[in-house]
Design a protein around this motif. Structure first.
Motif, PDB file in Angstrom:
ATOM      1  N   PRO A 274      35.225  40.918  47.377  1.00 11.39           N
ATOM      2  CA  PRO A 274      34.155  41.868  47.276  1.00 11.39           C
ATOM      3  C   PRO A 274      34.264  42.729  48.568  1.00 11.39           C
ATOM      4  CG  PRO A 274      33.349  39.836  47.950  1.00 11.39           C
ATOM      5  CD  PRO A 274      35.144  39.624  47.621  1.00 11.39           C
ATOM      6  N   GLY A 275      33.310  43.723  48.456  1.00 13.06           N
ATOM      7  CA  GLY A 275      33.151  44.531  49.550  1.00 13.06           C
ATOM      8  C   GLY A 275      34.384  45.629  49.463  1.00 13.06           C
TER       9      GLY A 275
ATOM     10  N   GLY B 104      34.215  48.944  49.716  1.00 12.45           N
ATOM     11  CA  GLY B 104      33.770  50.012  48.811  1.00 12.45           C
ATOM     12  C   GLY B 104      34.702  51.246  49.169  1.00 12.45           C
TER      13      GLY B 104
ATOM     14  N   ARG C  50      38.355  51.222  47.976  1.00 12.35           N
ATOM     15  CA  ARG C  50      38.839  50.916  46.870  1.00 12.35           C
ATOM     16  C   ARG C  50      39.950  51.841  45.914  1.00 12.35           C
ATOM     17  NH1 ARG C  50      38.679  45.821  46.063  1.00 12.35           N
ATOM     18  NH2 ARG C  50      36.730  44.641  46.863  1.00 12.35           N
TER      19      ARG C  50
ATOM     20  N   PRO D 249      28.000  45.750  55.201  1.00 13.09           N
ATOM     21  CA  PRO D 249      27.863  45.726  53.447  1.00 13.09           C
ATOM     22  C   PRO D 249      26.642  46.130  53.096  1.00 13.09           C
ATOM     23  CG  PRO D 249      28.226  43.595  54.438  1.00 13.09           C
ATOM     24  CD  PRO D 249      28.379  44.463  55.554  1.00 13.09           C
TER      25      PRO D 249
ATOM     26  N   LYS E 130      24.062  44.676  47.624  1.00 13.04           N
ATOM     27  CA  LYS E 130      24.766  43.684  46.600  1.00 13.04           C
ATOM     28  C   LYS E 130      26.112  43.242  47.064  1.00 13.04           C
ATOM     29  CE  LYS E 130      26.992  44.830  42.094  1.00 13.04           C
ATOM     30  NZ  LYS E 130      27.000  46.143  40.983  1.00 13.04           N
ATOM     31  N   GLU E 131      26.636  44.233  48.078  1.00 16.82           N
ATOM     32  CA  GLU E 131      27.964  43.737  48.449  1.00 16.82           C
ATOM     33  C   GLU E 131      27.889  42.242  49.373  1.00 16.82           C
ATOM     34  OE1 GLU E 131      30.751  47.515  49.233  1.00 16.82           O
ATOM     35  OE2 GLU E 131      29.291  47.062  50.727  1.00 16.82           O
ATOM     36  N   ARG E 132      26.620  42.193  50.071  1.00 15.14           N
ATOM     37  CA  ARG E 132      26.199  41.037  50.956  1.00 15.14           C
ATOM     38  C   ARG E 132      26.470  39.798  50.060  1.00 15.14           C
ATOM     39  NH1 ARG E 132      23.062  44.152  53.593  1.00 15.14           N
ATOM     40  NH2 ARG E 132      21.061  43.355  52.512  1.00 15.14           N
TER      41      ARG E 132
ATOM     42  N   GLU F   8      27.621  39.430  46.928  1.00 17.87           N
ATOM     43  CA  GLU F   8      29.021  39.119  46.342  1.00 17.87           C
ATOM     44  C   GLU F   8      29.994  38.600  47.397  1.00 17.87           C
ATOM     45  OE1 GLU F   8      29.963  43.317  45.146  1.00 17.87           O
ATOM     46  OE2 GLU F   8      28.918  42.831  43.315  1.00 17.87           O
ATOM     47  N   ILE F   9      29.884  39.032  48.730  1.00 20.42           N
ATOM     48  CA  ILE F   9      30.870  38.393  49.651  1.00 20.42           C
ATOM     49  C   ILE F   9      30.450  36.901  49.878  1.00 20.42           C
ATOM     50  CG2 ILE F   9      31.176  38.506  52.176  1.00 20.42           C
ATOM     51  CD1 ILE F   9      31.026  41.555  51.903  1.00 20.42           C
TER      52      ILE F   9
END
Length: 619
Positions: free
Chosen positions: A201-202, A204, A207, A370, A373-375, A377-378
């Protein structure tokens, strides 16, 4: 051509099974040539099995140089070339794009087939030899110099018939007891390359680039794309803990490449740290990466390499040589098929521009903290998905300053707590692993609210931003020296070419917090300064850019690039006085505006104390 290696070089070579095996094979193939027997100059074309060609490159370099630093050779005295596998092609012709020249030294061209060698080079070659793959005798010799257990000749002959990777692996294996011939033909499970970037994850901002380079490398492997068309150099910029090292590891795994990890600090600490030691260590790292058939070379702490525009005093000669050599090695390495260089730094603005230009580390990826949402997911990833990202949001939404490294540490603590309970990880374990929080006194919360509303009102007055959102914290984390008491977010209106008025308005926005405190309380706190990225830090740097880079001060002066206004910039006393004047003038203007808006300032601050968050939509 070196018939004998000195003891130190021989000992280093003998530890590398693949290099030693191919050195034996090359010597056997070249033994009858004049270049080997009489050390005469000339062109040698060696035809090598495709699986062995990159090991042959490393061995040929050793045979030709005796282990000397490759920096001795320029582009026209390089002793070893790989052709046919180097996908550097002339447009539409499918042949190697290089010039055949008559050398005054010895030069080896390695190719996997004669059909891949230009006809002109075939005609110019003094000798064309077929290099057989390492045989049983070479395998027995390699095991002897490695100090490994003896094996019998039939087993060595059976090993020699296997693919290159199996030959190298079994040659270097400590014991082969119990290994029968049938085992050699059994499929070997490929090692698990984990984690891959696509699994993490993360990241962004990176990517799209990662997806593109993965596709390019796949096409390069299928001979559909020349290596020169692949993005090969990238700089990762971000604060500590944002996952720069993990990015390089996961990128290598994603591409199926090896990771060669080093740092400028490691080079500087090599041996006694003299210039020669530094350059030798640097060259060794690049040689390691380019000798492989696919490698990501991670150079951490890249800002420590230096910047020639800021070099002064006794260290200028040292730093100039280091940067110059790094540029040479980078240019050469990125030309080698399968070599990607990843630089990592916390301070991208401290790196020499020549390193960052097109053709070197041309892709710049900024890794920030992050998002919400990223936090989640990580953290879910590091908890092995035992809790979903949705379940973790109630925890991670409160950790706005957490880096990916912080979240990994939190996951380790939560998993440890679950192991002690002999149960699967629960949200209770995660909450128990959170650092202790101390409630902020209401007077402090009130001051923070006033501070943030000051920024918001100055944003509204500037006409530069829309949809302003504000939030403040009710607690502070125990033991953290720098904390985020509150934050104002606003969407900036597009401004392709800001004018002086816009830049001064931005300075007033940055000064709005501390000015609001003085308007309401009659005093200021330390909340506007104390660390890089603070309100005062941003305002001061922008003021220096105005007068020292943009030519918007008292004089039409350009002194330094806008991206070079940092801690290493040494302004003149005159420049400092002018910046002090700008900051003082804009602070007075900010106070005047907020004094007129004091009633509104206090009302909005009181609402923020109650709600802890607020949104102001100017539209």
């Amino acid at each position: 051509m070196h018939h004998r290696l000195d003891n130190k070089v021989f000992q280093e070579t003998s530890r590398n099974a693949a290099q030693f095996l191919m050195l034996c094979a090359l010597r056997k193939a070249l033994r009858g040539t004049d270049q080997f027997k009489y050390d005469t100059s000339g062109i040698i074309v060696c035809l090598v099995d495709k699986e062995w060609i990159w090991h042959a490159k490393s061995a040929a370099m050793l045979l030709m140089t005796g282990g000397r630093d490759r920096s001795y050779y320029d582009d026209f005295r390089r002793p070893v070339y790989v052709i046919g596998e180097s996908i550097r092609r002339s447009a539409g012709k499918g042949v190697e794009d290089f010039t055949v020249f008559r050398p005054d030294h010895q030069v080896i061209y390695l190719a996997s087939s004669l059909q891949g060698v230009k006809h002109s080079l075939q005609l110019a070659a003094d000798v064309i030899v077929d290099v057989k793959t390492p045989n049983a005798r070479h395998i027995l010799a390699a095991r002897e110099v490695l100090g490994l257990e003896d094996i019998d000749r039939p087993l060595a002959e059976a090993i020699a018939q296997q693919p290159a990777e199996i030959v190298v692996g079994l040659t270097a294996r400590r014991s082969l007891k119990g290994l029968d011939l049938a085992t050699l033909t059994s499929p070997i499970t490929a090692p698990d390359r984990s984690p891959k970037l696509s699994d993490l994850p993360g990241y962004g901002p990176a990517r799209a680039w990662v997806g593109a380079i993965k596709q390019d490398v796949a096409e390069w492997r299928d001979d559909k794309l020349p290596w020169s068309d692949v993005d090969r150099g990238v700089l990762l910029v971000g604060p500590p803990g944002t996952g720069k090292t993990l990015f390089a590891t996961a990128l290598a795994n994603e591409l199926g490449f090896d990771l060669v990890s080093t740092s400028v600090g490691a080079w500087q600490g090599s041996n006694k740290g003299y210039l020669g030691d530094m350059l030798a260590a640097m060259s060794a790292s690049f040689a390691d990466a380019t000798s492989r058939r696919g490698a990501v070379l991670l150079v951490d702490e890249l800002d420590a390499i230096g910047d020639r525009t800021t070099m002064r005093g006794d260290h200028a000669f040292y730093e100039g040589n280091v940067i110059g050599r790094f540029l040479e090695l980078t240019t050469h390495a990125l030309e080698q098929p399968g070599t990607i260089i990843v630089g990592a730094t916390n301070y991208g603005h401290l790196i020499d521009n020549a390193i960052l230009r097109s053709g070197r580390l041309e892709k710049h990826v900024h890794l920030d903290l992050p998002e919400d949402k990223e936090r989640a997911e990580i953290l879910a990833y590091h908890l092995n998905r035992s809790l979903s990202a949705a379940e973790l949001r109630e925890v991670t939404d409160k950790l706005r300053l957490a880096t990916p490294a912080d979240l990994e540490k939190l996951a380790r603590a939560a998993k440890r707590a679950a192991r002690i309970r002999r149960a699967v990880v629960s949200i209770r374990d995660v909450e128990a692993a959170l650092p202790a929080k101390i409630p902020l006194p209401e007077a402090v919360v009130h001051r923070i609210c006033v501070h943030e509303i000051g920024h918001a009102l100055m944003t509204m007055a500037s006409a530069l931003g829309d949809v302003i959102s504000i939030r403040v914290e009710s607690h502070m984390i125990e033991g953290e020296p720098v904390q985020d008491g509150g934050r104002v977010h606003y969407k900036m209106r597009d401004s392709a070419l800001p004018v002086e008025k816009d830049l001064l308005a931005r300075i007033r926005i940055m000064l709005g917090g501390t000015a609001a405190e003085e308007v309401v309380f009659g005093s200021r706190s330390i909340g506007a300064g104390g660390f890089e990225g603070s309100d005062l830090d941003q305002a001061t740097r922008l003021a220096y850019r105005l007068v020292a880079s943009y030519g918007l001060g008292k004089g039409l002066r350009y002194q330094v690039g806008a991206d070079r206004i940092d801690g290493s910039f040494l302004p003149s006393p005159e420049l400092r006085a002018e910046v002090d004047g700008i900051l003082a003038r804009e602070y007075r203007a900010t106070k005047d505006i907020l004094t007129k808006e004091k009633t509104r300032l206090m009302r909005l601050a009181a609402e923020l104390v109650v709600d802890r968050q607020m949104t102001i939509d100017k539209g």
